[in-house]
Design a protein around this motif. Sequence first.
Motif, PDB file in Angstrom:
ATOM      1  N   SER A  47       0.838  -1.194   0.000  1.00 51.64           N
ATOM      2  CA  SER A  47       0.000   0.000   0.000  1.00 51.64           C
ATOM      3  C   SER A  47       0.876   1.249   0.000  1.00 51.64           C
ATOM      4  O   SER A  47       1.910   1.292   0.662  1.00 51.64           O
ATOM      5  N   HIS A  53      -3.746  10.560  -0.044  1.00 54.00           N
ATOM      6  CA  HIS A  53      -4.123   9.508  -0.987  1.00 54.00           C
ATOM      7  C   HIS A  53      -3.578   8.164  -0.511  1.00 54.00           C
ATOM      8  O   HIS A  53      -2.408   8.048  -0.140  1.00 54.00           O
ATOM      9  N   SER A  55      -3.465   4.064  -1.766  1.00 61.38           N
ATOM     10  CA  SER A  55      -3.745   3.116  -2.835  1.00 61.38           C
ATOM     11  C   SER A  55      -2.741   1.978  -2.777  1.00 61.38           C
ATOM     12  O   SER A  55      -1.819   1.985  -1.960  1.00 61.38           O
ATOM     13  N   LYS A 227     -12.393   8.912  -0.061  1.00 61.08           N
ATOM     14  CA  LYS A 227     -12.871   7.532  -0.009  1.00 61.08           C
ATOM     15  C   LYS A 227     -13.387   7.270   1.393  1.00 61.08           C
ATOM     16  O   LYS A 227     -12.983   7.940   2.349  1.00 61.08           O
ATOM     17  N   GLU A 235      -9.358  -1.960  -0.242  1.00 63.57           N
ATOM     18  CA  GLU A 235      -8.282  -1.883  -1.236  1.00 63.57           C
ATOM     19  C   GLU A 235      -7.012  -2.520  -0.700  1.00 63.57           C
ATOM     20  O   GLU A 235      -6.304  -3.231  -1.421  1.00 63.57           O
TER      21      GLU A 235
END
Length: 291
Positions: A47, A53, A55, A227, A235
């Motif tokens: 990750s 952010h 992701s 999010k 995720e």
Amino acid sequence: MKPILIKNTSSPNLSFTIEERIKPHFSVPYHFHNEYELTAILKGRGSRFVGNHISSFDNSDMVLIGKNLPHHWHNDKGASHSNEEVKAIILKFDADFNGVRLFDLPENYQIQKVLEKASSGLRIVGETFNKLVSLMQSLLTAKGPDRISLLLKILYEIAVSDNLEVLSNQNHIPANKSNDYDNDRMNRVYEYIMNNYLEEISLSKVAEIACMNEAAFCKYFKKRYNKTLMQVVNEIRINYACKELLKDDANITEVCYQSGFNTFSNFAKTFKKITGTNPREYKMKIKKLEK
């Protein structure tokens, strides 16, 4: 815990640094620094945290990090201890080269503009990624003026590329200007998620860690990361599942529960939403690529 300031020091004979790292895992904590940073991940999975952010990353990840932008690459849990678990090339440079403002020259206007965009973090993909990896590998062994010309070539390729993705949204505040209490609060949340994502994540527990009620926390988290909490957790879990599915003896049902999901239907639905394919098709596709 809050992002820590790291002061980078380069050789007095060099105006910027570049290095290849091959290690069992990423060892640098959530941090920021006054230099720009271009990080290319050639091997590894986990990750990525850049500003606000979050992701996943894999074997072809590249990000240009702006000055004082907090960032961290975190390995998946259960990663092996191979010396080649993580392979990366990391380039760090300042806007001031020992008093020379190289990027302020009129000829470097496009580079100057892309460095301004890097304040939010820029992910580099596609053909540009391949070009830059080749240039960075050449830069690892370059000497003298060739180092400067290669650095400018790398930054110019980024500046004229269409293969860029802005990562952190406008709500991000540079680490050197943000509120310490706010940093501490979100990093307590970050630490809890990364230590517990394979287990049940309770909204009430996370809100308690952030010292907020559930409704206020959900609104705050969505505004900061664009999010929901569970989107971020899922995720991270799916990224972990993808790594587990690469193993020859991987059982898809077992991977589902090992990844923190309570039902296979939820796992399969979330897997397809994030990866674009179902777990079985993903595993078969990877096996074909390995042949």
